[in-house]
Design a protein around this motif. Structure first.
Motif, PDB file in Angstrom:
ATOM      1  N   ASP A 295       0.827  -1.211   0.000  1.00 19.50           N
ATOM      2  CA  ASP A 295       0.000   0.000   0.000  1.00 19.50           C
ATOM      3  C   ASP A 295       0.859   1.258   0.000  1.00 19.50           C
ATOM      4  N   ARG A 296       2.064   1.156   0.561  1.00 25.11           N
ATOM      5  CA  ARG A 296       2.967   2.312   0.559  1.00 25.11           C
ATOM      6  C   ARG A 296       3.415   2.640  -0.861  1.00 25.11           C
ATOM      7  N   VAL A 297       3.550   1.632  -1.722  1.00 26.57           N
ATOM      8  CA  VAL A 297       3.895   1.878  -3.124  1.00 26.57           C
ATOM      9  C   VAL A 297       2.833   2.751  -3.779  1.00 26.57           C
ATOM     10  N   GLU A 332      -8.504  -3.257  -1.057  1.00 23.25           N
ATOM     11  CA  GLU A 332      -9.605  -2.302  -0.858  1.00 23.25           C
ATOM     12  C   GLU A 332      -9.210  -0.914  -1.363  1.00 23.25           C
ATOM     13  N   LYS A 333      -7.965  -0.524  -1.099  1.00 19.71           N
ATOM     14  CA  LYS A 333      -7.477   0.770  -1.596  1.00 19.71           C
ATOM     15  C   LYS A 333      -7.283   0.736  -3.110  1.00 19.71           C
ATOM     16  N   ILE A 339      -6.606   0.268  -9.468  1.00 15.47           N
ATOM     17  CA  ILE A 339      -5.308  -0.358  -9.705  1.00 15.47           C
ATOM     18  C   ILE A 339      -5.466  -1.863  -9.563  1.00 15.47           C
ATOM     19  N   ARG A 340      -4.939  -2.589 -10.497  1.00 17.58           N
ATOM     20  CA  ARG A 340      -5.039  -4.048 -10.461  1.00 17.58           C
ATOM     21  C   ARG A 340      -3.791  -4.638  -9.821  1.00 17.58           C
ATOM     22  N   PHE A 386      -8.023  -7.919  -8.646  1.00 20.36           N
ATOM     23  CA  PHE A 386      -7.126  -8.930  -8.098  1.00 20.36           C
ATOM     24  C   PHE A 386      -7.037 -10.078  -9.078  1.00 20.36           C
ATOM     25  N   GLY A 387      -5.805 -10.456  -9.462  1.00 22.15           N
ATOM     26  CA  GLY A 387      -5.616 -11.543 -10.401  1.00 22.15           C
ATOM     27  C   GLY A 387      -4.574 -12.523  -9.927  1.00 22.15           C
ATOM     28  N   TYR A 388      -4.741 -13.766 -10.333  1.00 20.57           N
ATOM     29  CA  TYR A 388      -3.752 -14.804 -10.052  1.00 20.57           C
ATOM     30  C   TYR A 388      -3.804 -15.919 -11.077  1.00 20.57           C
ATOM     31  N   LEU A 389      -4.771 -15.836 -12.025  1.00 18.04           N
ATOM     32  CA  LEU A 389      -5.034 -16.921 -12.959  1.00 18.04           C
ATOM     33  C   LEU A 389      -4.035 -16.951 -14.105  1.00 18.04           C
TER      34      LEU A 389
END
Length: 473
Positions: A295-297, A332-333, A339-340, A386-389
């Motif tokens: 989140d700091r990024v 959530e942010k 942003i993905r 959110f992705g992981y596929l």
């Protein structure tokens, strides 16, 4: 198409391995080219070379680019490719200054431990390169300023060979944020015919951490004999001292050197190319444990008025489990900022505890399965962010075959794959065979077995073919 007429500065080319049809950036080589161009009398560019590129065309393109002037060519991130090592030797024979740099430059230049006593071991590449340089890029600047014809054997990070064949190695300079702040993403080219064409970048990289925390502490580990030899001699193991995963040559190369400063991270993000909508291209965050600072990024980007599009993460399963609450908060942010977050690669490597132990992964089969359950549960809550596929661009680590595969282990792994439907969304289209670099921990394991059992494993370039050995008389 660019034909090689840039300006009156001297020319420097960095050759690196690349994959056909891709358009990703290479932070190490491209940042090095940026530092050289900005701080020396040389103009540097990066040329990504695929397995399919014609060597004759490449040499012609280099000759056209240098236009009769002296060739100064660095080689970095070669992935152990013999064709690129051979190319360096051929160019050196033509009078070029060839420089080996990047991960494992020092050990690849010097050769495998004990090669002077054992003829079958990797002899090193000191005959193919004018010199090597290990560590941060700024070390090349005083060498270039020296004119390259003077004695460079005393410069930081340099490995050089004298006329008697003896190699001198100097300690590298420390990593410093001022040299890690800027990268020109337009300086990478691909071969097109007999000249170079600039390549657009669709995915960059941002360095937030150097090395891996798993490689911060050395410990003694026991690694089982290969299954075929264990069948001959009964269960045996070898003890080695290891930092990080036993197959990881980068862990041996860098260990863990800590975080890059926030100002440097902000500067790197500001260098990322803009897309048509004004946001920055997707980038891989280079940090093996990214979730606590993720989140700091995004906050740093906001401070610079930068719009991010996608952050790709490469991490370990245990670091995911430790940081899963951080990830939920960050998602959530990210959802609010559009942003993905893509889990681009989780290093599962195996779903068997014996193999994971021998790899010194520091995780268990159950940790891997718990990680998969958690990310599957997260996906419906953040479907667009959110992705992981696999189909989303992820390529998770799965190493197979390994020296420790047995019928019982293979049966259990296949049952796990079926039971948890891992082929559906986790496993890559093709597994990656275990690769043993001659300077990794597993290379020490191999060399002990060779001496204990009076056998020899075949060497293939900079790697050791663990599946191919012969017993000596």
């Amino acid at each position: 198409m660019w034909k090689g007429k840039m300006n009156s500065k001297k020319k420097f080319v960095i050759i690196t391995g690349y994959f056909k049809g891709e358009s990703y950036g290479l932070l190490g080589p491209q940042m090095a080219a940026t530092v050289i161009s900005d701080n020396s009398e040389y103009e540097a560019l990066v040329v990504g070379v695929t397995n399919e590129d014609d060597k004759t065309d490449l040499i012609t393109a280099l000759e056209n680019h240098f236009s009769g002037t002296r060739m100064v060519i660095g080689f970095s991130t070669l992935g152990g490719r013999p064709d690129l090592f051979d190319l360096a030797g051929e160019l050196k024979d033509k009078g070029a200054v060839t420089i080996l740099a990047g991960p494992q430059a020092n050990v690849d230049f010097k050769g495998e431990v004990g090669h002077d006593r054992f003829d079958h071991r990797f002899k090193g590449m000191s005959d193919r390169f004018t010199f090597a340089i290990q560590g941060p890029v700024q070390q090349i600047l005083p060498i270039l300023e020296s004119g390259l014809d003077s004695d460079i054997s005393e410069f930081d990070g340099v490995l050089s060979r004298n006329k008697d064949g003896q190699i001198k190695e100097n300690r590298p300079a420390p990593w410093e944020d001022q040299w890690l702040s800027k990268v020109d993403w337009t300086n990478i080219y691909r071969l097109k015919g007999t000249s170079f064409a600039r390549m657009p970048i669709t995915c960059g990289q941002v360095l937030q951490q150097i090395g891996c925390p798993h490689a911060a502490k050395e410990r003694k580990i026991q690694i089982d004999y290969p299954a075929d030899l264990a069948n001959e001699t009964g269960p045996k193991h070898v003890t080695i001292a290891q930092k990080g995963c036993s197959f990881c040559d980068v862990a041996q190369d860098k260990g863990f050197m800590g975080a890059v400063g926030e100002e440097a991270v902000k500067s790197q993000m500001a260098c990322l190319p803009e897309q048509a909508d004004g946001s920055r291209v997707a980038f891989e965050l280079i940090n093996e444990s990214p979730l606590p600072k993720l989140d700091r990024v995004m906050e740093l980007a906001c401070e610079c008025s930068l719009e991010l599009s996608q952050i790709n993460l490469t991490l370990r399963a245990d670091y995911f489990l430790k940081g899963q609450e951080n990830l939920k908060n960050t998602l959530e942010k990210a959802q609010k900022k559009n942003i993905r977050i893509l889990l681009a690669s989780i290093g599962f490597e195996s779903f068997d505890d014996t193999i994971l132990k021998n790899m010194n992964k520091g995780v268990t089969r159950q940790m891997n399965l718990d990680t998969i359950k958690t990310i599957r549960d997260l996906k419906p809550k953040f479907p667009c962010h959110f992705g992981y596929l696999k189909e989303e661009g992820a390529n998770h680590g799965f190493i197979h075959p390994t020296p420790w595969d047995t019928p019982d282990i293979s049966k259990e792994v296949n049952l796990t794959i079926d039971m948890y439907q891992l082929a559906m969304d986790i496993l890559p289209p093709h597994s990656t065979p275990l690769i043993i670099h001659h300077a990794s921990g597993l290379a020490d394991w191999i060399r002990q077995i060779e001496q204990q059992e009076n056998i020899q494993f075949e060497r293939v370039g900079t790697t050791i073919a663990w599946w191919q050995h012969k017993r000596l008389v």
